[in-house]
Motif scaffolding. Structure first.
Motif, mmCIF file in Angstrom:
data_model
loop_
_atom_site.group_PDB
_atom_site.id
_atom_site.type_symbol
_atom_site.label_atom_id
_atom_site.label_comp_id
_atom_site.label_asym_id
_atom_site.label_seq_id
_atom_site.Cartn_x
_atom_site.Cartn_y
_atom_site.Cartn_z
ATOM 1 N N ASN A 45 43.818 42.433 18.527
ATOM 2 C CA ASN A 45 44.384 40.893 18.217
ATOM 3 C C ASN A 45 43.003 40.075 18.300
ATOM 4 O O ASN A 45 42.901 38.809 17.931
ATOM 5 N N GLU A 46 41.945 40.697 18.783
ATOM 6 C CA GLU A 46 40.567 40.160 18.854
ATOM 7 C C GLU A 46 39.850 40.083 17.590
ATOM 8 O O GLU A 46 39.093 39.159 17.153
ATOM 9 N N VAL A 47 40.208 40.900 16.676
ATOM 10 C CA VAL A 47 39.843 41.042 15.144
ATOM 11 C C VAL A 47 40.181 39.832 14.588
ATOM 12 O O VAL A 47 39.021 39.197 13.922
ATOM 13 N N ALA A 48 40.954 39.191 14.873
ATOM 14 C CA ALA A 48 41.554 37.862 14.022
ATOM 15 C C ALA A 48 40.504 36.797 14.440
ATOM 16 O O ALA A 48 40.243 35.771 13.719
ATOM 17 N N ALA A 49 40.363 36.910 15.785
ATOM 18 C CA ALA A 49 39.519 35.672 16.408
ATOM 19 C C ALA A 49 38.078 35.942 16.006
ATOM 20 O O ALA A 49 37.463 34.755 15.965
ATOM 21 N N LEU A 50 37.684 36.883 15.714
ATOM 22 C CA LEU A 50 36.251 37.271 15.570
ATOM 23 C C LEU A 50 35.787 37.423 13.986
ATOM 24 O O LEU A 50 34.649 37.123 13.803
ATOM 25 N N ALA A 51 37.018 37.514 13.259
ATOM 26 C CA ALA A 51 36.610 37.680 11.786
ATOM 27 C C ALA A 51 36.172 36.510 10.958
ATOM 28 O O ALA A 51 35.117 36.592 10.149
ATOM 29 N N PRO A 52 36.609 35.166 11.246
ATOM 30 C CA PRO A 52 35.827 34.064 10.599
ATOM 31 C C PRO A 52 34.269 33.742 10.654
ATOM 32 O O PRO A 52 33.669 33.755 9.862
ATOM 33 N N THR A 53 34.086 33.947 11.963
ATOM 34 C CA THR A 53 32.612 33.971 12.217
ATOM 35 C C THR A 53 31.727 35.246 11.798
ATOM 36 O O THR A 53 30.498 34.975 11.158
ATOM 37 N N ALA A 54 32.246 36.064 11.936
ATOM 38 C CA ALA A 54 31.587 37.659 11.483
ATOM 39 C C ALA A 54 31.457 37.386 10.026
ATOM 40 O O ALA A 54 30.442 37.722 9.562
ATOM 41 N N LEU A 55 32.489 36.945 9.108
ATOM 42 C CA LEU A 55 32.413 36.651 7.737
ATOM 43 C C LEU A 55 31.310 35.418 7.350
ATOM 44 O O LEU A 55 30.365 35.765 6.599
ATOM 45 N N GLU A 56 31.197 34.413 8.199
ATOM 46 C CA GLU A 56 29.983 33.465 8.103
ATOM 47 C C GLU A 56 28.745 34.187 8.270
ATOM 48 O O GLU A 56 27.794 33.987 7.455
ATOM 49 N N PHE A 57 28.640 35.113 9.454
ATOM 50 C CA PHE A 57 27.326 35.864 9.448
ATOM 51 C C PHE A 57 26.769 36.737 8.260
ATOM 52 O O PHE A 57 25.763 36.891 7.884
ATOM 53 N N LEU A 58 28.031 37.123 7.784
ATOM 54 C CA LEU A 58 27.709 38.410 6.628
ATOM 55 C C LEU A 58 27.270 37.565 5.412
ATOM 56 O O LEU A 58 26.598 37.864 4.373
ATOM 57 N N LYS A 59 27.572 36.232 5.279
ATOM 58 C CA LYS A 59 27.080 35.513 4.014
ATOM 59 C C LYS A 59 25.499 35.272 3.948
ATOM 60 O O LYS A 59 25.042 35.116 3.133
ATOM 61 N N LEU A 61 23.376 37.412 5.687
ATOM 62 C CA LEU A 61 23.079 38.736 6.102
ATOM 63 C C LEU A 61 21.409 39.025 5.398
ATOM 64 O O LEU A 61 20.736 39.640 6.047
ATOM 65 N N SER A 62 21.199 38.232 4.166
ATOM 66 C CA SER A 62 19.823 38.664 3.662
ATOM 67 C C SER A 62 18.893 38.139 4.704
ATOM 68 O O SER A 62 17.736 38.588 4.538
ATOM 69 N N LEU A 63 18.929 37.091 5.480
ATOM 70 C CA LEU A 63 17.892 36.585 6.236
ATOM 71 C C LEU A 63 17.642 37.775 7.267
ATOM 72 O O LEU A 63 16.463 37.643 7.826
ATOM 73 N N LEU A 64 18.573 38.533 7.565
ATOM 74 C CA LEU A 64 18.201 39.631 8.578
ATOM 75 C C LEU A 64 17.152 40.533 8.014
ATOM 76 O O LEU A 64 16.339 41.277 8.583
ATOM 77 N N PHE A 65 16.730 40.455 6.608
ATOM 78 C CA PHE A 65 15.813 41.399 5.989
ATOM 79 C C PHE A 65 14.492 40.750 6.113
ATOM 80 O O PHE A 65 13.321 41.470 5.665
ATOM 81 N N ILE A 66 14.111 39.666 6.447
ATOM 82 C CA ILE A 66 12.905 38.910 6.709
ATOM 83 C C ILE A 66 12.021 39.642 7.466
ATOM 84 O O ILE A 66 10.926 39.765 7.254
ATOM 85 N N PRO A 67 12.443 39.686 8.687
ATOM 86 C CA PRO A 67 11.506 40.599 9.625
ATOM 87 C C PRO A 67 10.855 41.919 9.115
ATOM 88 O O PRO A 67 9.652 42.134 9.272
ATOM 89 N N ALA A 68 11.725 42.354 8.168
ATOM 90 C CA ALA A 68 11.490 43.981 7.896
ATOM 91 C C ALA A 68 10.227 43.706 6.782
ATOM 92 O O ALA A 68 9.133 44.365 6.643
ATOM 93 N N GLY A 69 10.270 42.661 5.862
ATOM 94 C CA GLY A 69 9.529 42.167 4.867
ATOM 95 C C GLY A 69 8.376 41.832 5.503
ATOM 96 O O GLY A 69 7.158 41.935 5.091
ATOM 97 N N VAL A 70 8.313 40.938 6.396
ATOM 98 C CA VAL A 70 6.854 40.864 7.061
ATOM 99 C C VAL A 70 6.288 41.952 7.733
ATOM 100 O O VAL A 70 5.043 41.879 7.665
ATOM 101 N N GLY A 71 7.251 42.774 8.371
ATOM 102 C CA GLY A 71 6.698 44.005 8.977
ATOM 103 C C GLY A 71 5.737 44.634 7.867
ATOM 104 O O GLY A 71 4.613 45.330 8.134
ATOM 105 N N ILE A 72 6.340 44.853 6.630
ATOM 106 C CA ILE A 72 5.809 45.621 5.612
ATOM 107 C C ILE A 72 4.406 44.910 5.273
ATOM 108 O O ILE A 72 3.488 45.388 4.973
ATOM 109 N N MET A 73 4.563 43.630 5.334
ATOM 110 C CA MET A 73 3.228 42.887 5.169
ATOM 111 C C MET A 73 2.270 42.944 5.487
ATOM 112 O O MET A 73 1.039 42.852 5.229
ATOM 113 N N VAL A 74 2.564 42.810 7.033
ATOM 114 C CA VAL A 74 1.776 43.239 7.825
ATOM 115 C C VAL A 74 0.848 44.476 7.826
ATOM 116 O O VAL A 74 -0.601 44.447 8.121
ATOM 117 N N HIS A 75 1.483 45.452 7.612
ATOM 118 C CA HIS A 75 1.086 46.886 7.476
ATOM 119 C C HIS A 75 1.008 47.297 6.123
ATOM 120 O O HIS A 75 1.003 48.453 5.699
#
Length: 110
Positions: A45-59, A61-75
């Motif tokens: 029953n918790e899935v239904a409560a968490l799903a809407p916000t989780a879907l918004e986070f997934l929209k 998701l590309s922002l989470l790759f920014i730290p990896a890109g910065v790390g590659i540029m630093v090195h």
């Protein structure tokens, strides 16, 4: 939304704590995801409560790759110096992932 974010942070923190406390070779967020998955299996029953916000986070998701890109540029110099092993690791891991995925899919279709 705040409840979902708090739940995600609690499980990530628990995973980090377990990984650190027992010196596990598995990253804390991975352990946290595994615990969250088990918790959601136990309380569907918790899935239904968490799903809407989780879907918004997934929209966003590309922002989470920014730290990896910065790390590659630093090195960037190190990446340029060690491009061949990096390329080999990427190609081999992609090939292994494809083969394992195909075998699992074939096994599941039986």
């Amino acid at each position: 939304m705040i409840k979902t974010f708090a739940v995600l942070l609690v499980f990530q923190t628990l995973g980090e704590g377990l990984s650190f406390a027992f010196s596990l070779p598995v990253p804390g967020p991975v352990l946290g995801m595994l615990m969250l998955f088990c918790w959601l299996l136990a309380r569907p029953n918790e899935v239904a409560a968490l799903a809407p916000t989780a879907l918004e986070f997934l929209k966003h998701l590309s922002l989470l790759f920014i730290p990896a890109g910065v790390g590659i540029m630093v090195h960037a110099q190190r990446v340029a110096a060690e491009w061949l092993p990096l390329l080999a690791a990427l190609v081999i891991s992609a090939a292994v992932s494809l083969v394992v995925t195909a075998l699992v899919l074939k096994w599941l279709q039986k």
